[in-house]
Scaffold this active site. Structure first.
Site, PDB file in Angstrom:
ATOM      1  N   LYS A 210       0.843  -1.208   0.000  1.00 59.06           N
ATOM      2  CA  LYS A 210       0.000   0.000   0.000  1.00 59.06           C
ATOM      3  C   LYS A 210       0.876   1.255   0.000  1.00 59.06           C
ATOM      4  CE  LYS A 210      -3.440   2.416   2.740  1.00 59.06           C
ATOM      5  NZ  LYS A 210      -4.377   2.388   3.860  1.00 59.06           N
ATOM      6  N   GLU A 216      10.482  -4.686   4.563  1.00 57.87           N
ATOM      7  CA  GLU A 216      10.548  -6.101   4.174  1.00 57.87           C
ATOM      8  C   GLU A 216      10.269  -6.253   2.673  1.00 57.87           C
ATOM      9  OE1 GLU A 216       8.897  -4.890   6.748  1.00 57.87           O
ATOM     10  OE2 GLU A 216       9.060  -6.190   8.506  1.00 57.87           O
ATOM     11  N   GLY A 284      -4.888  -1.673   5.002  1.00 58.03           N
ATOM     12  CA  GLY A 284      -4.083  -2.805   4.533  1.00 58.03           C
ATOM     13  C   GLY A 284      -4.758  -4.143   4.777  1.00 58.03           C
ATOM     14  N   ARG A 285      -5.269  -4.338   5.986  1.00 56.72           N
ATOM     15  CA  ARG A 285      -5.854  -5.650   6.312  1.00 56.72           C
ATOM     16  C   ARG A 285      -7.245  -5.829   5.723  1.00 56.72           C
ATOM     17  NH1 ARG A 285      -4.805  -2.439  10.485  1.00 56.72           N
ATOM     18  NH2 ARG A 285      -6.481  -1.632  11.787  1.00 56.72           N
ATOM     19  N   GLU A 370      -4.933  -6.762  14.669  1.00 55.07           N
ATOM     20  CA  GLU A 370      -4.422  -5.433  14.314  1.00 55.07           C
ATOM     21  C   GLU A 370      -5.554  -4.399  14.418  1.00 55.07           C
ATOM     22  OE1 GLU A 370      -0.844  -4.803  11.472  1.00 55.07           O
ATOM     23  OE2 GLU A 370      -2.586  -4.189  10.284  1.00 55.07           O
ATOM     24  N   HIS A 401      -5.361 -33.387  17.552  1.00 58.38           N
ATOM     25  CA  HIS A 401      -4.268 -34.223  18.037  1.00 58.38           C
ATOM     26  C   HIS A 401      -3.120 -33.380  18.566  1.00 58.38           C
ATOM     27  CE1 HIS A 401      -6.087 -37.951  16.613  1.00 58.38           C
ATOM     28  NE2 HIS A 401      -6.627 -37.165  15.699  1.00 58.38           N
ATOM     29  N   LYS A 525       9.197  -1.026  14.228  1.00 64.54           N
ATOM     30  CA  LYS A 525       9.804  -0.676  12.931  1.00 64.54           C
ATOM     31  C   LYS A 525      10.908   0.356  13.128  1.00 64.54           C
ATOM     32  CE  LYS A 525       5.547  -0.982  10.153  1.00 64.54           C
ATOM     33  NZ  LYS A 525       4.634  -0.226   9.290  1.00 64.54           N
TER      34      LYS A 525
HETATM   35  O1  F6P Z   1       3.046  -3.060   9.780  1.00 65.49           O
HETATM   36  C1  F6P Z   1       1.683  -3.204   9.640  1.00 65.49           C
HETATM   37  C2  F6P Z   1       1.236  -2.850   8.257  1.00 65.49           C
HETATM   38  O2  F6P Z   1       1.175  -1.476   8.115  1.00 65.49           O
HETATM   39  C3  F6P Z   1      -0.103  -3.496   7.957  1.00 65.49           C
HETATM   40  O3  F6P Z   1      -1.161  -2.784   8.434  1.00 65.49           O
HETATM   41  C4  F6P Z   1      -0.033  -3.625   6.477  1.00 65.49           C
HETATM   42  O4  F6P Z   1      -0.975  -4.546   6.007  1.00 65.49           O
HETATM   43  C5  F6P Z   1       1.390  -4.079   6.300  1.00 65.49           C
HETATM   44  O5  F6P Z   1       2.113  -3.348   7.262  1.00 65.49           O
HETATM   45  C6  F6P Z   1       1.976  -3.883   4.935  1.00 65.49           C
HETATM   46  O6  F6P Z   1       1.952  -2.545   4.538  1.00 65.49           O
HETATM   47  P1  F6P Z   1       2.156  -2.141   3.042  1.00 65.49           P
HETATM   48  O7  F6P Z   1       1.050  -2.741   2.244  1.00 65.49           O
HETATM   49  O8  F6P Z   1       2.119  -0.638   3.022  1.00 65.49           O
HETATM   50  O9  F6P Z   1       3.484  -2.667   2.589  1.00 65.49           O
END
Ligand code: F6P
Length: 561
Positions: A210, A216, A284-285, A370, A401, A525
């Site tokens: 987003k 990452e 995002g979620r 979240e 199990h 972060k």
């Molecule tokens: O760190 C949490 C977050 O901001 C989530 O809410 C989001 O889904 C994820 O990181 C990834 O963010 P982006 O889509 O901006 O890379």
């Protein structure tokens, strides 16, 4: 700041407390069913194709009436309508929350700041569909002219969990000639394993972010670009007669971006023509049915993707229009409040009896935790009540199990959702499809055992030695919801997800928290960025606490020996 009474000062809250401490103190599901067998049919709500049985809960008609009064007092439906209308209900980020617009029909009107966003939503869906068809048909080729056979989605959190979960859930609907993988972890092992057996000339990377700033994702995307260019070797040069940088042209054929941030996408070197856009009013979620679904759409095709959106829309309409006593997300949300706040239940298990739903609970963890893992109300004051539960679970029967022992005989109340389907997905070998009844027998047996247990008398009657009786007694009274659907289709998957999205909304509305921000992920972060130089080049990190400083030193010593 609103002058509405705080949640725990409301009379409805107090009445629920009295009800719990009074008539429900020793409530027993055995007795509740004995006194009122009709609850098995009465405590069932239908939403789209979902049959949701909540009869095995520690509730009576009076409990439900009190919970519904709480929903009315906290104006859950008023808050719902404000969200659907596009009001800025995400107050700490001053944003509208309109994932429901992502599945609105073409002719719907949903306005943000006076502008109807639905045409833009469908324009992106149409572009996605055209692109997905080009990849699926082989018309979209890689830089060397070879057909795309592998799709690697790079994203994390909401830019990974939804499509990754749905790809597993809908495997039976995927184009089996395509290899689709999902890379999220900054641990190089993730990308390494995802691409090690792939041919770069046939691989498309879908970079999903987003913000397009998530470390990452940007790190993995950068490494993927190097892998591609390295792997193409001479093929990475511009095809003969073609002017321009070979690397640029290769990236243009092998990388697309899903983002709200065109500037950062261009800065990374992805052609904005290869970007599929979404908007800041999509959290995002909650973004899975935006452009973030592109990898899934390539896998299952645009028609199936539209069926998935239809499923979401079915539950949106249900949530918007069903009366309170027949409104599934409202009822499930209220039950969560009942256990979390009045039984001190700390967690909630989601146990799908479908191997295809192996990632479903992981997806819900972000959606729920979240959203509702908050300690401060919308009024800025600390909450004085419990908010979101720890959500966990894996598919039955595997969990049976492993950890079901605790569910049956542990000291904790763990309300659980059991999710099952009347039919296995189409296309399975008959012998394997025939296993479905056994799978579902397990689901029904677990709900039964958790609710009704096995009394000491019943154990004794089996001739069990007295000293073992306590160990082999099941007290029951462990609440479950059973969600039954005809079959795991794209539409049903959409319905299930929307059901949980709106349940989470209901709970946030009652708890008076902002379910749409996530400030709690920020500190880690920032600190990771600060600590990293201490690992890579031994830089001094000012103000590092003694414990972390010692860990960093130990890590460096181990690494460098
Ligand atoms: O760190 C949490 C977050 O901001 C989530 O809410 C989001 O889904 C994820 O990181 C990834 O963010 P982006 O889509 O901006 O890379």
């Amino acid at each position: 700041m609103s002058d509405a009474p705080r949640l725990n000062r409301r009379p409805e809250w107090a009445e629920l407390g009295d009800h719990r401490a009074g008539p429900m103190l020793h409530a027993s599901l055995r007795e509740l069913f004995a006194a009122d067998p009709g609850r098995a049919e009465r405590y069932v709500v239908r939403a789209g194709d979902l049959r949701i049985d909540y009869s095995k809960h520690l509730i009576t008609d009076e409990t439900l009436a009190l919970l519904l009064e709480l929903a009315a007092a906290t104006d859950v439906f008023g808050q719902r309508d404000a969200m659907f209308r596009g009001e800025r209900v995400n107050i700490t980020e001053d944003r509208a929350v309109l994932h429901t617009a992502l599945r609105a029909p073409r002719d719907a009107v949903v306005e943000v700041d006076g502008e109807n966003v639905v045409p833009a939503v469908h324009a992106v869906l149409d572009r996605m569909a055209a692109f997905a068809e080009r990849v699926r048909s082989g018309e979209w080729t890689g830089h060397t002219g070879r057909r795309i056979r592998n799709v690697v989605n790079i994203g994390i959190g909401g830019s990974d969990l939804g499509p990754a979960m749905a790809y597993e859930a809908l495997r039976a609907y995927t184009d089996r000639s395509l290899t689709v993988r999902f890379v999220s972890n900054v641990d190089g092992a993730d990308l390494h394993e995802a691409v090690r057996d792939l041919d770069p000339a046939e691989t498309l990377f879908v970079v999903a972010s987003k913000t397009f700033t998530t470390i990452e994702t940007i790190t993995n995307a950068t490494s993927a670009r190097s892998w591609l260019l390295r792997g193409l070797g001479d093929g990475g040069a511009a095809p003969s007669g073609d002017a321009g940088s070979g690397a640029e042209k290769a990236v243009a054929r092998h990388f697309v971006a899903l983002s709200t941030n065109a500037e950062k996408v261009a800065g990374f070197g992805i052609d904005p023509d290869n970007m599929f856009e979404f908007w800041d009013w999509v959290g995002g979620r909650y973004s899975f049915d935006s452009a973030i679904g592109l990898s899934l759409m390539i896998a299952i095709g645009p028609d199936r993707f539209r069926e998935l959106l239809d499923g979401f829309r079915t539950i949106d309409e249900h949530f918007r229009t069903a009366p309170p006593q027949a409104n599934a997300p409202l009822l499930l949300g209220l039950l969560g409040v009942w256990y979390g706040d009045f039984f001190d239940a700390q967690s909630h298990a989601v146990l799908p009896y479908s191997h295809y739903l192996s990632r479903f609970t992981a997806y819900l963890q972000q959606l729920d935790m979240e959203s509702n893992g908050k300690q401060v109300g919308r009024d800025g004051l600390p909450v004085e009540w419990q908010t979101g539960p720890v959500v966990w679970g894996t598919p039955g029967t595997n969990g049976q199990h492993a950890y079901y022992q605790l569910l049956h005989q542990g000291t904790k109340t763990v309300p659980a959702d059991l999710i099952g389907f009347a039919r296995p997905v189409a296309g399975m070998e008959p012998e394997l499809a025939a296993q479905h009844d056994l799978l579902m027998a397990n689901l029904f047996a677990q709900g039964q055992a958790l609710a009704f247990g096995k009394t000491a008398e019943e154990v004794r009657a089996e001739g069990v030695p007295e000293e073992q009786v306590p160990h082999r007694t099941f007290h029951g009274n462990r609440p479950t919801t059973t969600v039954l659907a005809p079959e795991l289709t794209p539409s049903v998957l959409g319905q299930l997800i929307a059901l949980y999205e709106h349940k989470v909304f209901v709970q946030g509305a009652i708890w008076n928290i902002d379910s749409f921000d996530q400030w709690g992920v920020e500190l880690g972060k920032v600190l990771a960025k600060r600590v990293e130089p201490a690992l890579t080049d031994g830089a001094d990190v000012p103000g590092l606490d003694p414990s972390t400083a010692a860990l960093v030193a130990a890590y460096r010593a181990l690494r460098d020996t």
